[in-house]
Design a protein around this motif. Structure first.
Motif, mmCIF file in Angstrom:
data_model
loop_
_atom_site.group_PDB
_atom_site.id
_atom_site.type_symbol
_atom_site.label_atom_id
_atom_site.label_comp_id
_atom_site.label_asym_id
_atom_site.label_seq_id
_atom_site.Cartn_x
_atom_site.Cartn_y
_atom_site.Cartn_z
ATOM 1 N N LEU A 26 0.839 -1.201 0.000
ATOM 2 C CA LEU A 26 0.000 0.000 0.000
ATOM 3 C C LEU A 26 0.875 1.252 0.000
ATOM 4 N N PRO A 27 0.384 2.358 -0.532
ATOM 5 C CA PRO A 27 1.201 3.580 -0.629
ATOM 6 C C PRO A 27 1.830 4.010 0.694
ATOM 7 N N ASP A 28 1.123 3.783 1.808
ATOM 8 C CA ASP A 28 1.693 4.157 3.110
ATOM 9 C C ASP A 28 2.188 2.919 3.874
ATOM 10 N N GLY A 29 2.409 1.818 3.148
ATOM 11 C CA GLY A 29 2.846 0.574 3.793
ATOM 12 C C GLY A 29 4.344 0.540 4.050
ATOM 13 N N LYS A 30 4.767 -0.521 4.706
ATOM 14 C CA LYS A 30 6.189 -0.689 5.044
ATOM 15 C C LYS A 30 6.658 -2.068 4.592
ATOM 16 N N LEU A 31 7.896 -2.093 4.090
ATOM 17 C CA LEU A 31 8.549 -3.329 3.697
ATOM 18 C C LEU A 31 9.687 -3.596 4.677
ATOM 19 N N VAL A 32 9.643 -4.746 5.349
ATOM 20 C CA VAL A 32 10.665 -5.085 6.356
ATOM 21 C C VAL A 32 11.458 -6.289 5.868
ATOM 22 N N LEU A 33 12.765 -6.133 5.774
ATOM 23 C CA LEU A 33 13.647 -7.239 5.402
ATOM 24 C C LEU A 33 14.625 -7.526 6.538
ATOM 25 N N ILE A 34 14.784 -8.796 6.827
ATOM 26 C CA ILE A 34 15.725 -9.220 7.856
ATOM 27 C C ILE A 34 16.930 -9.814 7.145
ATOM 28 N N PHE A 35 18.116 -9.283 7.441
ATOM 29 C CA PHE A 35 19.306 -9.687 6.695
ATOM 30 C C PHE A 35 20.512 -9.720 7.631
ATOM 31 N N SER A 36 21.704 -9.872 7.042
ATOM 32 C CA SER A 36 22.934 -9.979 7.821
ATOM 33 C C SER A 36 24.095 -9.497 6.960
ATOM 34 N N ASN A 37 25.184 -9.095 7.606
ATOM 35 C CA ASN A 37 26.391 -8.727 6.859
ATOM 36 C C ASN A 37 27.316 -9.924 6.657
ATOM 37 N N LEU A 38 26.812 -11.139 6.857
ATOM 38 C CA LEU A 38 27.627 -12.360 6.817
ATOM 39 C C LEU A 38 28.392 -12.505 5.506
ATOM 40 N N ALA A 39 27.729 -12.268 4.371
ATOM 41 C CA ALA A 39 28.383 -12.456 3.068
ATOM 42 C C ALA A 39 29.547 -11.488 2.892
ATOM 43 N N GLU A 40 29.408 -10.272 3.429
ATOM 44 C CA GLU A 40 30.464 -9.267 3.274
ATOM 45 C C GLU A 40 31.667 -9.572 4.170
ATOM 46 N N ILE A 41 31.402 -9.919 5.428
ATOM 47 C CA ILE A 41 32.533 -10.128 6.350
ATOM 48 C C ILE A 41 33.269 -11.443 6.092
ATOM 49 N N THR A 42 32.633 -12.365 5.347
ATOM 50 C CA THR A 42 33.304 -13.616 4.979
ATOM 51 C C THR A 42 33.857 -13.544 3.555
ATOM 52 N N ASN A 43 33.807 -12.341 2.953
ATOM 53 C CA ASN A 43 34.363 -12.087 1.617
ATOM 54 C C ASN A 43 33.733 -12.943 0.517
ATOM 55 N N VAL A 44 32.479 -13.312 0.718
ATOM 56 C CA VAL A 44 31.762 -14.057 -0.324
ATOM 57 C C VAL A 44 31.328 -13.096 -1.426
ATOM 58 N N THR A 45 30.974 -11.878 -1.051
ATOM 59 C CA THR A 45 30.583 -10.858 -2.026
ATOM 60 C C THR A 45 30.788 -9.474 -1.411
ATOM 61 N N THR A 46 30.882 -8.482 -2.271
ATOM 62 C CA THR A 46 30.940 -7.093 -1.790
ATOM 63 C C THR A 46 29.603 -6.394 -2.033
ATOM 64 N N VAL A 47 28.656 -7.111 -2.656
ATOM 65 C CA VAL A 47 27.363 -6.512 -3.015
ATOM 66 C C VAL A 47 26.337 -6.833 -1.931
ATOM 67 N N HIS A 48 25.753 -5.777 -1.378
ATOM 68 C CA HIS A 48 24.652 -5.940 -0.425
ATOM 69 C C HIS A 48 23.362 -5.729 -1.211
ATOM 70 N N PRO A 49 22.520 -6.774 -1.381
ATOM 71 C CA PRO A 49 21.375 -6.665 -2.303
ATOM 72 C C PRO A 49 20.351 -5.608 -1.916
ATOM 73 N N ILE A 50 20.211 -5.309 -0.626
ATOM 74 C CA ILE A 50 19.231 -4.290 -0.216
ATOM 75 C C ILE A 50 19.792 -2.900 -0.494
ATOM 76 N N GLU A 51 21.069 -2.695 -0.201
ATOM 77 C CA GLU A 51 21.706 -1.406 -0.515
ATOM 78 C C GLU A 51 21.692 -1.163 -2.026
ATOM 79 N N LYS A 52 21.921 -2.238 -2.793
ATOM 80 C CA LYS A 52 21.909 -2.129 -4.263
ATOM 81 C C LYS A 52 20.530 -1.676 -4.757
ATOM 82 N N GLU A 53 19.476 -2.269 -4.195
ATOM 83 C CA GLU A 53 18.111 -1.882 -4.581
ATOM 84 C C GLU A 53 17.840 -0.417 -4.254
ATOM 85 N N LEU A 54 18.240 0.019 -3.075
ATOM 86 C CA LEU A 54 18.004 1.404 -2.675
ATOM 87 C C LEU A 54 18.766 2.376 -3.582
ATOM 88 N N ALA A 55 19.958 1.978 -4.017
ATOM 89 C CA ALA A 55 20.781 2.860 -4.852
ATOM 90 C C ALA A 55 20.305 2.888 -6.298
#
Length: 361
Positions: free
Chosen positions: A284-313
């Motif tokens: 809905l136009p005034d609704g909220k989207l909540v995602l639960i995530f972790s920095n695990l992939a970044e700190i273990t050097n699996v990837t440098t891409v954070h999919p939620i940050e990528k979407e926002l950008a």
């Protein structure tokens, strides 16, 4: 609905030829060599003989494979998975033949029409653990009652992200008519939302066991009228807009080497783009989207891409309202993995709001 779904269970193995066996008098080195050559080994006498062989297999792999970095641990687990699944147990009349084997109710539930077959030792271990969790229930700190996770269904074994979500729900001031839970698993997030006053939760999962298990768990109680389930990808059949969408996706980029073994942990490259496109339509136009995530992939050097940050950008669909973070507790001393990265791991709760251009309005 559950009657139409086929349970995801270990595939029975039918064997026609004589198998090599392993028991306490067997030569461990030659048995491991047989496994390496791709030969199946049958546990014939005592269930514990299989446990002993798995320990010896771990010892062998520790000598042969490095097991320090996240990538090396992944390779170690893949090789252990391959070799350990060549160790077999015989099942006759829904009972394991080897002496002093555990009694596992899933064998009766899943294989009532199959009186003689084989399963791999790790499959039987998985069935046994899952039966104990299902039968005895699992306590989750944010829920009043235990959950009884169905076989093959993801359920949380750590709770920092659930505490983050629970704290957010306590502060949530928006309407509570409907919510959508994408990837319901064992139902914890949906149960949290109902506990915090949501009138109706529409939940989906691509795992038939999650749907079958939750339908059985809820039965004809009030919960069955508050949580409506659909077997399907992402949003399944739910097309109507909602004031809250919740998603606890896998936290690591995809891998094909382990098959279904870690399917609740790994995501493929299309998951997040597909999700955000579909979520925009259903919020809905005034609704909220909540995602639960972790920095695990970044700190273990699996990837440098954070999919939620990528979407926002790049996505132009959502804007950030708030991101909450919580440090992860120290790993259990009992764990066999090397959890040195846990000290810098954080779970994240992202709250996004839809953005609208003139074309949307």
């Amino acid at each position: 609905m559950s009657a139409e779904l086929e349970i995801n269970k270990p595939e029975p193995i039918a064997i026609s030829k004589e198998q090599k066996s392993f028991h306490r008098e067997s030569n461990v080195e030659s048995t491991i060599e047989d496994l390496i050559q791709g030969e199946s080994i049958l546990i014939t006498e005592f269930y514990n003989d299989g446990i002993s062989l798995l320990k010896e297999l771990h010892n062998y792999l520790k000598r042969k494979l490095p097991n320090k970095s996240f990538k090396e641990q992944h390779e170690y687990r893949a090789e252990y998975f391959r070799l350990s699944n060549l160790i077999l147990l015989e099942i006759i009349d829904q009972k394991i033949v080897a002496k002093r084997s555990p009694s596992i109710g899933w064998l009766e539930k899943f294989y009532s029409d199959n009186n003689h077959f084989f399963l791999t030792f790790p499959q039987v271990q998985g069935l046994n653990s899952a039966w104990q969790w299902y039968k005895n229930g699992v306590s989750i700190p944010v829920l009043r009652n235990k959950i009884h996770p169905y076989y093959g269904t993801y359920f949380p074994t750590r709770f920092e992200h659930l505490v983050l979500f629970d704290n957010w729900l306590k502060r949530y001031k928006g309407p509570k008519k409907t919510a959508i839970d994408v990837g319901v698993g064992s139902g914890v997030l949906s149960l949290q939302m109902v506990q915090h006053g949501f009138q109706k939760v529409y939940a989906t999962d691509t795992n038939p066991n999650a749907i079958i298990g939750l339908k059985e768990f809820m039965g004809t109680t009030k919960l069955s009228r508050k949580i409506e389930l659909d077997f399907g990808d992402l949003f399944g059949k739910w097309e109507k807009q909602s004031e809250l969408i919740v998603f606890n996706p896998p936290w690591l980029p995809g891998t094909d080497t382990l098959g279904r073994m870690d399917s609740a942990i790994y995501y493929n490259e299309t998951l997040f783009p597909d999700f955000f496109i579909a979520a925009k339509k259903r919020l809905l136009p005034d609704g909220k989207l909540v995602l639960i995530f972790s920095n695990l992939a970044e700190i273990t050097n699996v990837t440098t891409v954070h999919p939620i940050e990528k979407e926002l950008a790049e996505g132009n669909r959502f804007q950030l309202e708030k991101c909450y973070k919580k440090s992860v507790g120290a790993a259990s001393q009992k764990t066999k993995r090397n959890p040195h990265w846990r000290s810098s791991e954080e779970v994240e709760l992202w709250v996004l709001l839809p953005t609208y251009t003139k074309l949307d309005l």
